[in-house]
Design a protein around this motif. Structure first.
Motif, PDB file in Angstrom:
ATOM      1  N   THR A  94       0.817  -1.213   0.000  1.00  0.00           N
ATOM      2  CA  THR A  94       0.000   0.000   0.000  1.00  0.00           C
ATOM      3  C   THR A  94       0.854   1.267   0.000  1.00  0.00           C
ATOM      4  O   THR A  94       0.538   2.225  -0.714  1.00  0.00           O
ATOM      5  CB  THR A  94      -0.922   0.016   1.234  1.00  0.00           C
ATOM      6  OG1 THR A  94      -0.145  -0.215   2.411  1.00  0.00           O
ATOM      7  CG2 THR A  94      -1.991  -1.058   1.115  1.00  0.00           C
TER       8      THR A  94
ATOM      9  N   VAL B  91     -10.042   4.669  -2.463  1.00  0.00           N
ATOM     10  CA  VAL B  91      -9.560   5.579  -1.422  1.00  0.00           C
ATOM     11  C   VAL B  91     -10.275   6.933  -1.523  1.00  0.00           C
ATOM     12  O   VAL B  91     -10.633   7.538  -0.502  1.00  0.00           O
ATOM     13  CB  VAL B  91      -8.038   5.760  -1.528  1.00  0.00           C
ATOM     14  CG1 VAL B  91      -7.538   6.867  -0.603  1.00  0.00           C
ATOM     15  CG2 VAL B  91      -7.328   4.449  -1.210  1.00  0.00           C
ATOM     16  N   ARG B  92     -10.486   7.396  -2.759  1.00  0.00           N
ATOM     17  CA  ARG B  92     -11.120   8.702  -2.946  1.00  0.00           C
ATOM     18  C   ARG B  92     -12.608   8.680  -2.634  1.00  0.00           C
ATOM     19  O   ARG B  92     -13.182   9.709  -2.272  1.00  0.00           O
ATOM     20  CB  ARG B  92     -10.895   9.182  -4.384  1.00  0.00           C
ATOM     21  CG  ARG B  92      -9.464   9.587  -4.696  1.00  0.00           C
ATOM     22  CD  ARG B  92      -9.369  10.321  -6.020  1.00  0.00           C
ATOM     23  NE  ARG B  92      -9.721   9.471  -7.151  1.00  0.00           N
ATOM     24  CZ  ARG B  92      -8.848   8.751  -7.851  1.00  0.00           C
ATOM     25  NH1 ARG B  92      -7.558   8.786  -7.516  1.00  0.00           N
ATOM     26  NH2 ARG B  92      -9.236   8.009  -8.860  1.00  0.00           N
TER      27      ARG B  92
ATOM     28  N   CYS C 157     -14.431   6.006  -0.741  1.00  0.00           N
ATOM     29  CA  CYS C 157     -14.936   5.175   0.352  1.00  0.00           C
ATOM     30  C   CYS C 157     -14.231   5.540   1.665  1.00  0.00           C
ATOM     31  O   CYS C 157     -13.058   5.200   1.847  1.00  0.00           O
ATOM     32  CB  CYS C 157     -14.736   3.691   0.029  1.00  0.00           C
ATOM     33  SG  CYS C 157     -15.287   2.588   1.334  1.00  0.00           S
ATOM     34  N   PRO C 158     -14.919   6.220   2.580  1.00  0.00           N
ATOM     35  CA  PRO C 158     -14.300   6.596   3.861  1.00  0.00           C
ATOM     36  C   PRO C 158     -13.803   5.388   4.658  1.00  0.00           C
ATOM     37  O   PRO C 158     -12.786   5.497   5.358  1.00  0.00           O
ATOM     38  CB  PRO C 158     -15.432   7.318   4.605  1.00  0.00           C
ATOM     39  CG  PRO C 158     -16.350   7.803   3.529  1.00  0.00           C
ATOM     40  CD  PRO C 158     -16.290   6.760   2.446  1.00  0.00           C
ATOM     41  N   ASP C 159     -14.499   4.259   4.577  1.00  0.00           N
ATOM     42  CA  ASP C 159     -14.057   3.078   5.333  1.00  0.00           C
ATOM     43  C   ASP C 159     -12.704   2.576   4.839  1.00  0.00           C
ATOM     44  O   ASP C 159     -11.891   2.080   5.624  1.00  0.00           O
ATOM     45  CB  ASP C 159     -15.100   1.962   5.240  1.00  0.00           C
ATOM     46  CG  ASP C 159     -16.347   2.269   6.062  1.00  0.00           C
ATOM     47  OD1 ASP C 159     -16.248   3.074   7.000  1.00  0.00           O
ATOM     48  OD2 ASP C 159     -17.410   1.705   5.757  1.00  0.00           O
ATOM     49  N   ILE C 160     -12.461   2.678   3.529  1.00  0.00           N
ATOM     50  CA  ILE C 160     -11.150   2.296   2.982  1.00  0.00           C
ATOM     51  C   ILE C 160     -10.071   3.229   3.519  1.00  0.00           C
ATOM     52  O   ILE C 160      -8.981   2.794   3.888  1.00  0.00           O
ATOM     53  CB  ILE C 160     -11.170   2.327   1.441  1.00  0.00           C
ATOM     54  CG1 ILE C 160     -12.103   1.246   0.887  1.00  0.00           C
ATOM     55  CG2 ILE C 160      -9.761   2.166   0.879  1.00  0.00           C
ATOM     56  CD1 ILE C 160     -11.560  -0.153   0.952  1.00  0.00           C
ATOM     57  N   CYS C 161     -10.370   4.538   3.588  1.00  0.00           N
ATOM     58  CA  CYS C 161      -9.408   5.492   4.143  1.00  0.00           C
ATOM     59  C   CYS C 161      -9.097   5.163   5.595  1.00  0.00           C
ATOM     60  O   CYS C 161      -7.935   5.213   6.019  1.00  0.00           O
ATOM     61  CB  CYS C 161      -9.959   6.904   4.030  1.00  0.00           C
ATOM     62  SG  CYS C 161     -10.036   7.544   2.354  1.00  0.00           S
ATOM     63  N   SER C 162     -10.129   4.834   6.360  1.00  0.00           N
ATOM     64  CA  SER C 162      -9.925   4.471   7.761  1.00  0.00           C
ATOM     65  C   SER C 162      -9.048   3.235   7.878  1.00  0.00           C
ATOM     66  O   SER C 162      -8.138   3.172   8.718  1.00  0.00           O
ATOM     67  CB  SER C 162     -11.277   4.224   8.431  1.00  0.00           C
ATOM     68  OG  SER C 162     -11.117   3.808   9.766  1.00  0.00           O
TER      69      SER C 162
ATOM     70  N   LEU D 289      -6.793   2.212   5.753  1.00  0.00           N
ATOM     71  CA  LEU D 289      -5.424   2.580   5.384  1.00  0.00           C
ATOM     72  C   LEU D 289      -4.717   3.264   6.547  1.00  0.00           C
ATOM     73  O   LEU D 289      -3.539   2.996   6.814  1.00  0.00           O
ATOM     74  CB  LEU D 289      -5.431   3.498   4.170  1.00  0.00           C
ATOM     75  CG  LEU D 289      -5.308   2.864   2.798  1.00  0.00           C
ATOM     76  CD1 LEU D 289      -5.302   3.953   1.733  1.00  0.00           C
ATOM     77  CD2 LEU D 289      -4.060   2.012   2.678  1.00  0.00           C
ATOM     78  N   LEU D 290      -5.413   4.173   7.230  1.00  0.00           N
ATOM     79  CA  LEU D 290      -4.794   4.869   8.359  1.00  0.00           C
ATOM     80  C   LEU D 290      -4.423   3.883   9.468  1.00  0.00           C
ATOM     81  O   LEU D 290      -3.346   3.983  10.055  1.00  0.00           O
ATOM     82  CB  LEU D 290      -5.740   5.948   8.889  1.00  0.00           C
ATOM     83  CG  LEU D 290      -5.905   7.174   7.994  1.00  0.00           C
ATOM     84  CD1 LEU D 290      -6.984   8.095   8.551  1.00  0.00           C
ATOM     85  CD2 LEU D 290      -4.587   7.938   7.865  1.00  0.00           C
TER      86      LEU D 290
END
Length: 219
Positions: A81, A115-116, A118-123, A125-126
């Motif tokens: 990633t 990533v752009r 889906c907020p759950d995908i961003c979460s 990744l963090l």
């Protein structure tokens, strides 16, 4: 010691279900045999990988051929990633199948769209980046500040505590993970056995004196 983020236990079931559904829509599934190279350091970044089953060893190789194992990853974890967000756009590590490995492979453009949007995908990744940073910080501390004996004692304690990590490591694998050579690991294990800290037999190591190992780990 896992070096990665797992869906279970770090997000609620709704988030995990949403993420899996989004990934399934764009992923290609592939199985690799034991010993197969999945990634080679320096190659252009083409995809993100999600482990469905099996174990993956992530490592770097020095110019003289010595390996440094960075992580061993299992089901529910992902890898490759970080290079997506680096300007050079090249894979930073090698990845090899420890046993038969089945992966969901998501093309980099498809993953960046997720990533752009889906907020759950961003979460996710963090969480993953934070876990990797913590793992690599611990690894640097071990290599810089602890002796081989202390690193090995800490490794054995962590392995005994974490049921999600691989349960069998060869001495070569332990040496590569702990930044040393097999002979040093062998001598340290024999010393631990002579001191009554561990028992060795049939390819397994059993902790006999946890408090003693904890003292060695802090030296």
């Amino acid at each position: 010691m896992s070096g990665g983020h797992r869906f279970k236990g770090t997000m609620n079931p709704r988030e995990a279900s949403t993420i899996k559904a989004h990934i399934a829509e764009v992923a290609t599934q592939r199985t690799y045999p034991p010993g197969a190279l999945i990634l080679v350091a320096g190659e252009p970044v083409e995809a993100v990988y999600f482990i469905i089953s099996g174990e993956v060893r992530v490592y770097r190789v020095s110019l003289d051929g010595r390996e440094q194992v960075l992580a061993r990853l299992g089901p529910g974890q992902m890898f490759n990633t970080v290079p997506l967000f680096l300007p050079e756009g090249r894979t930073r590590t090698n990845a090899m199948a420890v046993d038969a490995v089945t992966l969901n492979i998501v093309d980099k453009s498809a993953f960046l769209r997720l990533v752009r949007t889906c907020p759950d995908i961003c979460s996710m990744l963090l969480h993953d980046f934070a876990a990797r940073l913590a793992h690599l910080t611990d690894l640097v501390e071990d290599l810089s500040l602890r002796s081989v004996q202390a690193r090995l004692a800490r490794f054995l304690l962590l392995q005994a505590d974490d049921m999600n990590t691989p349960q069998r490591w060869t001495q070569n694998e332990m040496a590569a993970y702990l930044g040393t050579v097999r002979d040093m690991i062998g001598r340290a294990l024999r010393a631990f056995a002579d001191e009554g800290l561990i028992q060795m037999g049939r390819g397994r190591i059993t902790l006999s004196d946890r408090a003693g190992l904890e003292r060695v780990a802090e030296m």
